[in-house]
Each structure stands twice: as C-alpha cells, then as structure tokens.
Design a protein around this motif. Structure first.
Motif, PDB file in Angstrom:
ATOM      1  N   GLY A 132    -128.970   6.841  33.375  1.00 21.41           N
ATOM      2  CA  GLY A 132    -129.640   7.876  32.588  1.00 21.41           C
ATOM      3  C   GLY A 132    -128.633   8.825  31.977  1.00 21.41           C
ATOM      4  O   GLY A 132    -127.441   8.539  31.905  1.00 21.41           O
ATOM      5  N   MET A 133    -129.114   9.943  31.557  1.00 19.51           N
ATOM      6  CA  MET A 133    -128.254  10.919  30.884  1.00 19.51           C
ATOM      7  C   MET A 133    -128.624  12.299  31.395  1.00 19.51           C
ATOM      8  O   MET A 133    -129.236  13.092  30.685  1.00 19.51           O
ATOM      9  CB  MET A 133    -128.407  10.789  29.371  1.00 19.51           C
ATOM     10  N   GLY A 134    -128.257  12.572  32.642  1.00 20.46           N
ATOM     11  CA  GLY A 134    -128.643  13.803  33.312  1.00 20.46           C
ATOM     12  C   GLY A 134    -128.124  15.058  32.636  1.00 20.46           C
ATOM     13  O   GLY A 134    -126.936  15.158  32.322  1.00 20.46           O
ATOM     14  N   ALA A 135    -129.014  16.011  32.423  1.00 18.48           N
ATOM     15  CA  ALA A 135    -128.628  17.297  31.830  1.00 18.48           C
ATOM     16  C   ALA A 135    -127.586  17.979  32.710  1.00 18.48           C
ATOM     17  O   ALA A 135    -127.754  18.086  33.915  1.00 18.48           O
ATOM     18  CB  ALA A 135    -129.846  18.194  31.673  1.00 18.48           C
ATOM     19  N   GLY A 136    -126.495  18.373  32.105  1.00 21.12           N
ATOM     20  CA  GLY A 136    -125.426  19.056  32.831  1.00 21.12           C
ATOM     21  C   GLY A 136    -124.352  18.145  33.381  1.00 21.12           C
ATOM     22  O   GLY A 136    -123.344  18.615  33.900  1.00 21.12           O
ATOM     23  N   SER A 137    -124.543  16.830  33.276  1.00 23.83           N
ATOM     24  CA  SER A 137    -123.481  15.911  33.702  1.00 23.83           C
ATOM     25  C   SER A 137    -122.355  15.954  32.674  1.00 23.83           C
ATOM     26  O   SER A 137    -122.562  16.413  31.546  1.00 23.83           O
ATOM     27  CB  SER A 137    -124.039  14.487  33.867  1.00 23.83           C
ATOM     28  N   PRO A 138    -121.138  15.512  33.025  1.00 23.00           N
ATOM     29  CA  PRO A 138    -120.025  15.574  32.066  1.00 23.00           C
ATOM     30  C   PRO A 138    -120.382  14.875  30.739  1.00 23.00           C
ATOM     31  O   PRO A 138    -120.764  13.709  30.730  1.00 23.00           O
ATOM     32  CB  PRO A 138    -118.893  14.850  32.786  1.00 23.00           C
ATOM     33  N   GLY A 139    -120.299  15.626  29.671  1.00 21.73           N
ATOM     34  CA  GLY A 139    -120.660  15.124  28.354  1.00 21.73           C
ATOM     35  C   GLY A 139    -122.083  15.471  27.954  1.00 21.73           C
ATOM     36  O   GLY A 139    -122.438  15.365  26.793  1.00 21.73           O
TER      37      GLY A 139
END
Length: 173
Positions: A132-139
């Motif tokens: 997924g594309m977790g909010a706050g993950s790097p990038g």
C-alpha cells in the motif's frame, strides 16, 4: 668474530620475517578492501517506478539521504517485473527496488530497515515490503498525518511475517 653462516642465517630469517609480515598486512588490506567494496555494492539499489509517480521520487530521495546509491528505471507497467521477482499481488506497492544481491524492497520501506535487512541477510527470503501507500511513510509525507503500517518480510515460499511495525512517524528513521 661472528661466522658468515650465522650472519647469512640471521639475514635470511629477518628477510622471511619481514616478507611474511608485509604479506599479512597486504592480505588484511585486501580483505578490508573487499569488505568495503561489498558494503558499497550492497548500498546500491536499482529502483523500478512509474515515470509519473511523485511519491516514488520522494522515496528515492529518502534512501539516497540514508546513504544508498540508486539507479532508477521508469516503466509504465511494473507487474511483469514484480511477478518475475516473486512478489505476490497482496504485497505490491507503487515501486520496486532491487539490491545488487537480488533482494527486493517493495514500496515505501524505510531505509533504516533496508540497511538492517542487508546486514542480517536472512535466508529463504525475497526481501521486504510495505504494501500500500501509507500516509506518512517515507515518500508519502502529508503534513503531520501518519497511518501506522507494517514492513513485511517476504519469504520465497510466498508467505510473509512482520519484520517491523511503524506506530509513529519517528520510528521510521
């Protein structure tokens, strides 16, 4: 007076001692250089990403700031590459990084866990994934928003286990 035999023997002994010492020093230097080269090689990631994905570019910047060298390849379709690397659809994200020794790092995996993984070199694994594309993950920084997520250890048999849990923004660095 000291005999010629004694002087010749002593000279030969000193020569052999010094030669052995220099060879050992050279071997240590070569060994150290090999270790350094291996560490440098392991710090190179080949990143496959969609050309229009801004979060992938930000993730590349994140890993570069953490000491990795990157080589990026833009591709419109990454599904074939992901399949070839053994990454099951449930573990996929927007980009795939591959280390020189063939490990995969799928999605927004924090650089500190990639570094840790490469030191550990676990067996029978493909690599790590942050599906997924977790909010706050790097990038994927979005102001002060953060969504807890897990970094998964991908096994060659298609299964996974939790490698690390991110419960706060600061845990990623």
């Amino acid at each position: 007076m000291v005999s010629k035999f004694f002087i010749n023997t002593l000279t030969a002994f000193i020569f052999l001692f010094v030669t052995s010492f220099l060879q050992a020093a050279d071997l240590n230097t070569v060994s150290s250089a090999k270790t350094e080269m291996t560490e440098m090689t392991e710090k190179v990631l080949t990143v496959y990403k969609n050309p229009s994905c801004g979060c992938c570019k930000k993730w590349v910047t994140h890993v570069e700031k953490s000491g990795f060298e990157t080589v990026t390849h833009d591709r419109n379709d990454l599904s074939g590459l992901k399949s070839a690397k053994g990454i099951e659809p449930i573990y996929r994200s927007c980009h795939t990084a591959v280390s020189k020794n063939g490990y995969v790092f799928e999605g927004h995996v924090p650089a500190k866990y990639i570094q840790q993984f490469l030191v550990e070199k676990p067996e029978n694994v493909l690599g790590l994934s942050a599906p997924g594309m977790g909010a706050g993950s790097p990038g994927m920084e979005m102001g002060d928003k953060f969504m807890p997520y897990k970094v998964l250890l991908l096994k060659k048999d298609g299964s996974s286990e939790v490698y690390a849990s991110m419960n706060s923004y600061k845990e990623q660095f």
